[in-house]
Design a protein around this motif. Structure first.
Motif, PDB file in Angstrom:
ATOM      1  N   GLN B  60       5.274  13.373 -26.582  1.00 26.89           N
ATOM      2  CA  GLN B  60       5.925  14.033 -25.447  1.00 26.89           C
ATOM      3  C   GLN B  60       6.993  15.028 -25.862  1.00 26.89           C
ATOM      4  O   GLN B  60       7.299  15.963 -25.132  1.00 26.89           O
ATOM      5  N   GLY B 149      -6.260  15.262 -10.403  1.00 25.85           N
ATOM      6  CA  GLY B 149      -7.545  14.702 -10.806  1.00 25.85           C
ATOM      7  C   GLY B 149      -8.072  15.251 -12.106  1.00 25.85           C
ATOM      8  O   GLY B 149      -9.282  15.266 -12.340  1.00 25.85           O
ATOM      9  N   VAL B 182     -13.606   2.720  -9.673  1.00 25.55           N
ATOM     10  CA  VAL B 182     -12.441   1.853  -9.443  1.00 25.55           C
ATOM     11  C   VAL B 182     -12.011   1.192 -10.755  1.00 25.55           C
ATOM     12  O   VAL B 182     -10.821   1.147 -11.096  1.00 25.55           O
ATOM     13  N   ALA B 186      -8.506   1.644 -12.956  1.00 25.87           N
ATOM     14  CA  ALA B 186      -7.617   0.563 -13.378  1.00 25.87           C
ATOM     15  C   ALA B 186      -7.317   0.635 -14.869  1.00 25.87           C
ATOM     16  O   ALA B 186      -6.318   0.083 -15.341  1.00 25.87           O
ATOM     17  N   ASP B 190      -2.205   6.128 -17.351  1.00 24.77           N
ATOM     18  CA  ASP B 190      -0.983   5.936 -16.570  1.00 24.77           C
ATOM     19  C   ASP B 190      -0.784   4.476 -16.193  1.00 24.77           C
ATOM     20  O   ASP B 190       0.311   3.935 -16.288  1.00 24.77           O
ATOM     21  N   GLN B 191      -1.882   3.901 -15.713  1.00 24.32           N
ATOM     22  CA  GLN B 191      -1.805   2.519 -15.259  1.00 24.32           C
ATOM     23  C   GLN B 191      -1.559   1.573 -16.428  1.00 24.32           C
ATOM     24  O   GLN B 191      -0.730   0.659 -16.345  1.00 24.32           O
ATOM     25  N   ARG B 193      -0.152   2.298 -19.245  1.00 29.03           N
ATOM     26  CA  ARG B 193       1.228   2.500 -19.678  1.00 29.03           C
ATOM     27  C   ARG B 193       2.192   1.751 -18.763  1.00 29.03           C
ATOM     28  O   ARG B 193       3.165   1.155 -19.215  1.00 29.03           O
ATOM     29  N   HIS B 194       1.925   1.813 -17.480  1.00 29.67           N
ATOM     30  CA  HIS B 194       2.804   1.129 -16.541  1.00 29.67           C
ATOM     31  C   HIS B 194       2.873  -0.364 -16.845  1.00 29.67           C
ATOM     32  O   HIS B 194       3.950  -0.946 -16.928  1.00 29.67           O
ATOM     33  N   TRP B 195       1.735  -0.969 -17.035  1.00 36.59           N
ATOM     34  CA  TRP B 195       1.718  -2.403 -17.318  1.00 36.59           C
ATOM     35  C   TRP B 195       2.381  -2.741 -18.650  1.00 36.59           C
ATOM     36  O   TRP B 195       3.208  -3.638 -18.731  1.00 36.59           O
ATOM     37  N   ARG B 201       4.385  -6.074 -19.775  1.00 41.61           N
ATOM     38  CA  ARG B 201       3.526  -7.266 -19.831  1.00 41.61           C
ATOM     39  C   ARG B 201       2.777  -7.314 -21.159  1.00 41.61           C
ATOM     40  O   ARG B 201       2.471  -6.277 -21.755  1.00 41.61           O
ATOM     41  N   GLU B 209      -6.902 -10.249 -17.275  1.00 39.67           N
ATOM     42  CA  GLU B 209      -6.979 -10.131 -15.818  1.00 39.67           C
ATOM     43  C   GLU B 209      -7.919  -8.996 -15.411  1.00 39.67           C
ATOM     44  O   GLU B 209      -8.634  -9.096 -14.413  1.00 39.67           O
ATOM     45  N   LEU B 210      -7.925  -7.956 -16.193  1.00 37.10           N
ATOM     46  CA  LEU B 210      -8.842  -6.854 -15.886  1.00 37.10           C
ATOM     47  C   LEU B 210     -10.290  -7.274 -16.116  1.00 37.10           C
ATOM     48  O   LEU B 210     -11.195  -6.851 -15.381  1.00 37.10           O
ATOM     49  N   VAL B 213     -11.204  -9.029 -13.107  1.00 37.82           N
ATOM     50  CA  VAL B 213     -11.469  -8.053 -12.049  1.00 37.82           C
ATOM     51  C   VAL B 213     -12.890  -7.520 -12.181  1.00 37.82           C
ATOM     52  O   VAL B 213     -13.638  -7.424 -11.199  1.00 37.82           O
TER      53      VAL B 213
END
Lengths: 219, 219
Positions: B60, B149, B182, B186, B190-191, B193-195, B201, B209-210, B213
């Motif tokens: 970055q 997108g 979908v 998941a 971004d997602q 990185r968030h987790w 976590r 967990e994924l 899913v």
DNA sequence: TCACGTACCGGACTCTAGTCCGGTTCTCGT
DNA sequence: ACGAGAACCGGACTAGAGTCCGGTACGTGA
């Protein structure tokens, strides 16, 4: 409730970190004359100008300079009032976002309380999808923003994440938190735009399949 | 530095539209002397410089000007060779992305062919998650890009979407296409990185967990 | 009414991604 | 070996998001 002034989040504060949606209060006090008259006037001017420009040319084609110029306001004022481009978009969505939130929290079942959690979840998915689709351009901007994961950092995201996680938990789904995030990811503006605009699928079909996804995630 | 000098798809073409991953071919022809010698040399210089800078300061914090300067090359050359920032990131990931793709297409079960589709799907989710986590910064850049997108428009996305959709269909899941999207949503950078970074976590827990899913999405 | 201090105003400024184009150099065909 | 021209080189240029700070005018207290 407490005179919680968090409510004017959409009225005066520079929106600390995308906390546009109050967690509880929906009706507004309409008073709180805290700010200066010129500030309020400028805020209204900016919102009007932005709405007009967005309607005229499309959101993407309007720059922040355009908005400032059309509103007769400096860029500093624009950015102090709304934080960034995403903040401006959120402010323009504020009314409808509040209404939607109210419908979920206090409105009639199955979207509102009273229905079984699984039915509420499906109702939520359909309603949220429709909200995103109906305000696609603005939502797209509001979920954008600099840095990765901008969407996941906004206050409204946390609110919906919590709501969905609670519904999932209530309905007996495992790993409710993670699944809430997966579901909201599927409803993100980028993804919705991809389905509806890029691929050109009919909204009803996509919504129905997402509702089925929600049901699948219950077990 | 890698022996391979960029390989065919990532070697000369201005990367028409993020089509870094070939849809089928994995081994390279090794010939195709189409390009000019100086172009190849510059490409290698850029990749080396970028890798060094990224390792030194973090992805970055490095601007495209930094890369061009460090590589001793003009910005025009940089952008002609890689298209944009995302393209540069993809080029740096190219080797590993190919290896991963090869493992999925031709490698041992359950990730590769030979296992039942549902097992392959779970193996894919675990492997893809790990890939994203292991190269988070670069993947983040490669999935970014202008316009909304951007991630959904890249060639690699289409490839994985197709693979996942096929596995879902093979395993009897309804609406395989939508569910593939979908699931990949998941697993977006971004997602992830968030987790892993924002929430902090443990990777194993999220991955498990994924995987669950994915299994839920089969019915 | 008036003076004071604070919050706000606004536009010049910075920073960075991405574009453009005149000049150069390498490759190919002969 | 050599000419022709395509392909490539590189840095100046554009555009737009977001920041800064000296100046201003509003609300408050006396």
């Amino acid at each position: 409730m407490i005179e919680r002034n968090g409510l004017q989040s959409g009225s005066q504060d520079p929106a600390p970190e995308g906390a546009l949606l109050p967690v509880v209060q929906v009706g507004r006090p309409a008073d709180v004359p805290r700010g200066r008259a010129d500030a309020a006037r400028n805020r209204a001017r900016v919102l009007d100008a932005a709405q007009a420009l967005f309607a005229e040319r499309g959101v993407q084609a309007v720059t922040m300079d355009d908005v400032a110029r059309a509103a007769g306001v400096g860029k500093g004022t624009l950015y102090r009032g709304f934080g960034d481009r995403a903040g401006l978009a959120m402010a323009l969505l504020d009314d409808r976002a509040r209404a939607f939130q109210a419908a979920v929290l206090d409105g009639p079942a199955p979207l509102g309380p009273g229905a079984p959690a699984d039915d509420r979840l499906v109702a939520f998915v359909l309603a949220y999808f429709r909200f995103q689709a109906d305000h696609l351009e603005l939502v797209l901007e509001s979920e954008a923003g600099r840095g990765p994961g901008a969407r996941l950092a906004k206050g409204s995201y946390r609110f919906w994440r919590q709501h969905v996680a609670w519904l999932l938990q209530e309905a007996g789904a495992p790993h409710a938190g993670t699944r809430a995030e997966v579901l909201l990811g599927a409803l993100a503006a980028d993804q919705v735009r991809h389905w509806l605009v890029v691929v050109g699928r009919p909204a009803d079909a996509v919504a129905a399949e997402l509702a089925a996804v929600a049901r699948s995630l219950l077990r």
